[in-house]
Design a protein around this motif. Structure first.
Motif, PDB file in Angstrom:
ATOM      1  N   ARG A  13       0.851  -1.354  -0.131  1.00 21.29           N
ATOM      2  CA  ARG A  13       0.002   0.025  -0.130  1.00 21.29           C
ATOM      3  C   ARG A  13       0.901   1.237  -0.119  1.00 21.29           C
ATOM      4  NH1 ARG A  13      -2.437  -0.589   5.925  1.00 21.29           N
ATOM      5  NH2 ARG A  13      -0.830   0.790   7.324  1.00 21.29           N
ATOM      6  N   GLY A  14       2.138   1.087  -0.136  1.00 24.94           N
ATOM      7  CA  GLY A  14       2.837   2.215  -0.239  1.00 24.94           C
ATOM      8  C   GLY A  14       3.566   2.856   1.148  1.00 24.94           C
ATOM      9  N   GLY A  15       4.345   3.756   1.133  1.00 22.53           N
ATOM     10  CA  GLY A  15       5.228   4.070   2.325  1.00 22.53           C
ATOM     11  C   GLY A  15       6.624   4.077   2.187  1.00 22.53           C
ATOM     12  N   ILE A  16       7.328   4.667   3.185  1.00 21.06           N
ATOM     13  CA  ILE A  16       8.794   4.807   3.132  1.00 21.06           C
ATOM     14  C   ILE A  16       9.332   4.251   4.499  1.00 21.06           C
ATOM     15  CG2 ILE A  16       8.680   7.156   3.962  1.00 21.06           C
ATOM     16  CD1 ILE A  16      11.417   7.928   2.230  1.00 21.06           C
ATOM     17  N   PHE A  17      10.282   3.283   4.119  1.00 21.76           N
ATOM     18  CA  PHE A  17      10.837   2.476   5.101  1.00 21.76           C
ATOM     19  C   PHE A  17      12.439   3.104   5.455  1.00 21.76           C
ATOM     20  CE2 PHE A  17      14.055  -0.841   6.546  1.00 21.76           C
ATOM     21  CZ  PHE A  17      13.450  -1.138   7.613  1.00 21.76           C
ATOM     22  N   MET A  18      12.790   3.406   6.522  1.00 25.92           N
ATOM     23  CA  MET A  18      14.012   4.079   6.699  1.00 25.92           C
ATOM     24  C   MET A  18      15.010   3.601   7.920  1.00 25.92           C
ATOM     25  SD  MET A  18      12.737   7.971   6.200  1.00 25.92           S
ATOM     26  CE  MET A  18      11.427   7.554   7.483  1.00 25.92           C
ATOM     27  N   TYR A  19      16.282   3.069   7.773  1.00 21.10           N
ATOM     28  CA  TYR A  19      16.985   2.747   8.717  1.00 21.10           C
ATOM     29  C   TYR A  19      18.302   3.446   8.586  1.00 21.10           C
ATOM     30  CZ  TYR A  19      17.454  -0.123  13.068  1.00 21.10           C
ATOM     31  OH  TYR A  19      17.418  -0.171  14.129  1.00 21.10           O
ATOM     32  N   PRO A  20      18.321   4.820   8.899  1.00 24.01           N
ATOM     33  CA  PRO A  20      19.456   5.498   8.591  1.00 24.01           C
ATOM     34  C   PRO A  20      20.878   5.271   9.232  1.00 24.01           C
ATOM     35  CG  PRO A  20      18.090   6.918  10.044  1.00 24.01           C
ATOM     36  CD  PRO A  20      17.430   5.359   9.990  1.00 24.01           C
ATOM     37  N   SER A  21      21.979   6.052   8.979  1.00 24.82           N
ATOM     38  CA  SER A  21      23.040   5.710   9.727  1.00 24.82           C
ATOM     39  C   SER A  21      22.766   6.639  10.772  1.00 24.82           C
ATOM     40  CB  SER A  21      24.318   6.364   8.707  1.00 24.82           C
ATOM     41  OG  SER A  21      24.183   7.670   8.459  1.00 24.82           O
ATOM     42  N   ASP A  22      23.856   6.395  11.861  1.00 22.66           N
ATOM     43  CA  ASP A  22      23.680   7.093  13.030  1.00 22.66           C
ATOM     44  C   ASP A  22      24.995   7.136  13.744  1.00 22.66           C
ATOM     45  OD1 ASP A  22      24.010   4.877  14.843  1.00 22.66           O
ATOM     46  OD2 ASP A  22      22.091   4.360  14.738  1.00 22.66           O
ATOM     47  N   ARG A  76      25.900   6.132  16.810  1.00 27.55           N
ATOM     48  CA  ARG A  76      26.355   5.144  17.964  1.00 27.55           C
ATOM     49  C   ARG A  76      27.723   4.668  17.916  1.00 27.55           C
ATOM     50  NH1 ARG A  76      20.901   1.847  18.444  1.00 27.55           N
ATOM     51  NH2 ARG A  76      20.968   2.224  16.056  1.00 27.55           N
ATOM     52  N   ASP A  77      28.057   4.168  16.918  1.00 31.28           N
ATOM     53  CA  ASP A  77      29.225   3.539  16.583  1.00 31.28           C
ATOM     54  C   ASP A  77      29.982   4.149  15.410  1.00 31.28           C
ATOM     55  OD1 ASP A  77      31.353   1.867  16.114  1.00 31.28           O
ATOM     56  OD2 ASP A  77      30.106  -0.080  16.418  1.00 31.28           O
ATOM     57  N   ALA A  78      31.025   4.752  15.406  1.00 32.84           N
ATOM     58  CA  ALA A  78      31.865   5.294  14.213  1.00 32.84           C
ATOM     59  C   ALA A  78      32.140   4.133  13.193  1.00 32.84           C
ATOM     60  CB  ALA A  78      32.968   6.045  14.810  1.00 32.84           C
ATOM     61  N   LYS A  79      32.565   2.830  13.830  1.00 25.24           N
ATOM     62  CA  LYS A  79      33.125   1.833  12.840  1.00 25.24           C
ATOM     63  C   LYS A  79      31.866   1.212  12.234  1.00 25.24           C
ATOM     64  CE  LYS A  79      37.127   0.690  15.627  1.00 25.24           C
ATOM     65  NZ  LYS A  79      37.939  -0.196  16.278  1.00 25.24           N
ATOM     66  N   GLN A  80      30.764   1.158  12.799  1.00 24.31           N
ATOM     67  CA  GLN A  80      29.533   0.565  12.101  1.00 24.31           C
ATOM     68  C   GLN A  80      28.354   1.363  12.515  1.00 24.31           C
ATOM     69  OE1 GLN A  80      28.857  -2.015   9.802  1.00 24.31           O
ATOM     70  NE2 GLN A  80      29.688  -3.364  11.402  1.00 24.31           N
ATOM     71  N   PRO A  81      28.183   2.429  11.215  1.00 28.92           N
ATOM     72  CA  PRO A  81      27.359   3.359  11.535  1.00 28.92           C
ATOM     73  C   PRO A  81      25.715   3.236  11.087  1.00 28.92           C
ATOM     74  CG  PRO A  81      28.467   4.048   9.595  1.00 28.92           C
ATOM     75  CD  PRO A  81      29.342   2.708  10.456  1.00 28.92           C
ATOM     76  N   ALA A  82      25.844   1.832  10.478  1.00 32.41           N
ATOM     77  CA  ALA A  82      24.460   1.415   9.976  1.00 32.41           C
ATOM     78  C   ALA A  82      24.131   0.032  10.486  1.00 32.41           C
ATOM     79  CB  ALA A  82      24.474   1.141   8.125  1.00 32.41           C
ATOM     80  N   LYS A  83      23.023  -0.121  10.439  1.00 34.28           N
ATOM     81  CA  LYS A  83      22.167  -1.585  10.985  1.00 34.28           C
ATOM     82  C   LYS A  83      21.971  -2.730   9.955  1.00 34.28           C
ATOM     83  CE  LYS A  83      19.382  -3.977  13.862  1.00 34.28           C
ATOM     84  NZ  LYS A  83      19.816  -4.718  14.855  1.00 34.28           N
ATOM     85  N   LEU A  84      21.541  -2.428   8.860  1.00 35.84           N
ATOM     86  CA  LEU A  84      20.905  -3.569   7.899  1.00 35.84           C
ATOM     87  C   LEU A  84      22.103  -4.051   7.031  1.00 35.84           C
ATOM     88  CD1 LEU A  84      17.432  -2.175   7.091  1.00 35.84           C
ATOM     89  CD2 LEU A  84      18.045  -3.821   8.986  1.00 35.84           C
ATOM     90  N   ARG A  85      22.066  -5.393   6.912  1.00 33.53           N
ATOM     91  CA  ARG A  85      23.052  -5.770   5.689  1.00 33.53           C
ATOM     92  C   ARG A  85      22.673  -5.761   4.545  1.00 33.53           C
ATOM     93  NH1 ARG A  85      23.121  -7.180  11.398  1.00 33.53           N
ATOM     94  NH2 ARG A  85      21.185  -8.001  11.234  1.00 33.53           N
ATOM     95  N   LEU A  86      23.826  -5.392   3.605  1.00 36.53           N
ATOM     96  CA  LEU A  86      23.803  -5.035   2.251  1.00 36.53           C
ATOM     97  C   LEU A  86      23.219  -6.335   1.462  1.00 36.53           C
ATOM     98  CD1 LEU A  86      23.991  -3.288  -0.327  1.00 36.53           C
ATOM     99  CD2 LEU A  86      26.535  -4.021  -0.240  1.00 36.53           C
ATOM    100  N   LEU A  87      24.029  -7.770   1.884  1.00 31.87           N
ATOM    101  CA  LEU A  87      23.870  -8.606   1.085  1.00 31.87           C
ATOM    102  C   LEU A  87      22.538  -9.525   1.064  1.00 31.87           C
ATOM    103  CD1 LEU A  87      25.295 -11.008  -0.708  1.00 31.87           C
ATOM    104  CD2 LEU A  87      26.244 -11.809   1.364  1.00 31.87           C
ATOM    105  N   TYR A  88      22.073  -9.762   2.313  1.00 30.86           N
ATOM    106  CA  TYR A  88      20.861 -10.547   2.481  1.00 30.86           C
ATOM    107  C   TYR A  88      19.648  -9.873   2.872  1.00 30.86           C
ATOM    108  CZ  TYR A  88      24.131 -10.988   6.405  1.00 30.86           C
ATOM    109  OH  TYR A  88      25.060 -10.915   7.352  1.00 30.86           O
TER     110      TYR A  88
END
Length: 327
Positions: free
Chosen positions: A250-259, A261-273
């Protein structure tokens, strides 16, 4: 015209999918049927609760995470077309048949935090052509852009068990028939509306967001009295599959931005899977899928468990979000 009685195998055949790829897809889908049975039984099957272990991501594993991972691994390693596989729950690449034509990556159970509360969870999978120039157990097998995917999909375990899949054509939805145990076509072409008034984001992280993204969400929350001149509603399932299925329907926007909290790992979701397969489904349903700088499917992978920011869904709203981030 939509034909709810057409099953997955016949549709793949009718749309020219090779017999080898068709059998591989069916192997994955059969494994998800077994997972669906375990999910349906829940506490009766003793699959709820956590283990004492952590996966490679540093996350505590649920019992059902481990069970689902093993079910899919067993199915893939018994298929001669699989040269290698990669899972969110595994440290590295697992070699299959050295002569296999495909490699498969998967998140066996997305949304694990929802397991014990009977919430939405799902399995995400993606298939790439195998690289003949590198070893079967090499991470280089999976260092391919998302544009190279030959199939992407997920199975959502909810009120009904749904399969959403594309092999390069439209994004389609199938429903598992409890009697025949076949996935039957129930939506032949998912189309994401270009405009939306719904957004999905984890508001608990807002204090860590970069100022441009924080301002974008603030504008959504201002409603009719704000600069956007319309009311937005927030929906959040804590399961990418659950949230993105709503967006696809039905539409919408899903967002999990960088933040921050962790300079070495600023993002949450995995690219590959996670990001790549869902991005393929979104684009083939008329939506857009970006990180904060570029189209997700064009990102050059650097590591097996690489993480990325995610902004995807209704095309016009993704554009508005990206405009904020680029100013």
């Amino acid at each position: 015209m939509q034909n709810p009685k057409k099953n997955l195998a016949s549709l793949l055949r009718d749309h020219g999918v090779s017999s080898e790829l068709q059998l591989l897809i069916e192997s994955i889908v059969d494994a998800t049927k077994e997972i669906a049975r375990a999910v349906n039984q829940g506490a009766l099957a003793g699959v709820l609760g956590s283990t004492q272990d952590e996966n490679i991501q540093g996350e505590t594993q649920k019992k059902l995470d481990v069970i689902a991972n093993q079910i899919i691994k067993d199915a893939l390693l018994s298929n001669e077309q699989v040269r290698a596989l990669a899972s969110e729950e595994e440290d590295g690449v697992i070699a299959g048949n050295n002569h296999g034509n495909y490699v498969v990556a998967f998140d066996p159970l997305d949304g694990s935090s929802n397991i014990d509360v009977n919430g939405q969870i799902g399995t995400i999978f993606t298939i790439y052509p195998a690289r003949k120039d590198v070893a079967s157990n090499s991470e280089l097998q999976f260092q391919q852009q998302g544009t190279q995917q030959v199939c992407a999909g997920y199975v959502l375990y909810g009120a009904s068990t749904l399969l959403v899949i594309t092999t390069g054509g439209p994004t389609r939805c199938f429903t598992l028939d409890s009697i025949s145990q076949q996935f039957l076509l129930t939506n032949s072409t998912l189309e994401i509306p270009q405009d939306t008034q719904e957004f999905s984001v984890n508001m608990a992280n807002q204090r860590f967001w970069q100022p441009p993204f924080k301002r974008y969400v603030e504008e959504l929350l201002e409603g009719e009295a704000g600069t956007r001149n319309k009311r937005f509603n927030m929906r959040w399932n804590a399961s990418m599959v659950g949230d993105m299925h709503r967006v696809l329907v039905r539409g919408g926007i899903f967002m999990y931005p960088s933040d921050t909290r962790d300079a070495k790992q600023p993002a949450k979701l995995r690219l590959l899977y996670e990001a790549n397969p869902i991005a393929m489904l979104v684009e083939h349903a008329g939506g857009k899928a970006f990180n904060e700088q570029q189209r997700i499917l064009e990102i050059e992978p650097q590591a097996l468990h690489q993480r990325v920011a995610v902004i995807m869904g209704s095309a016009n709203e993704v554009d508005v979000c990206l405009k904020h981030l680029r100013h």
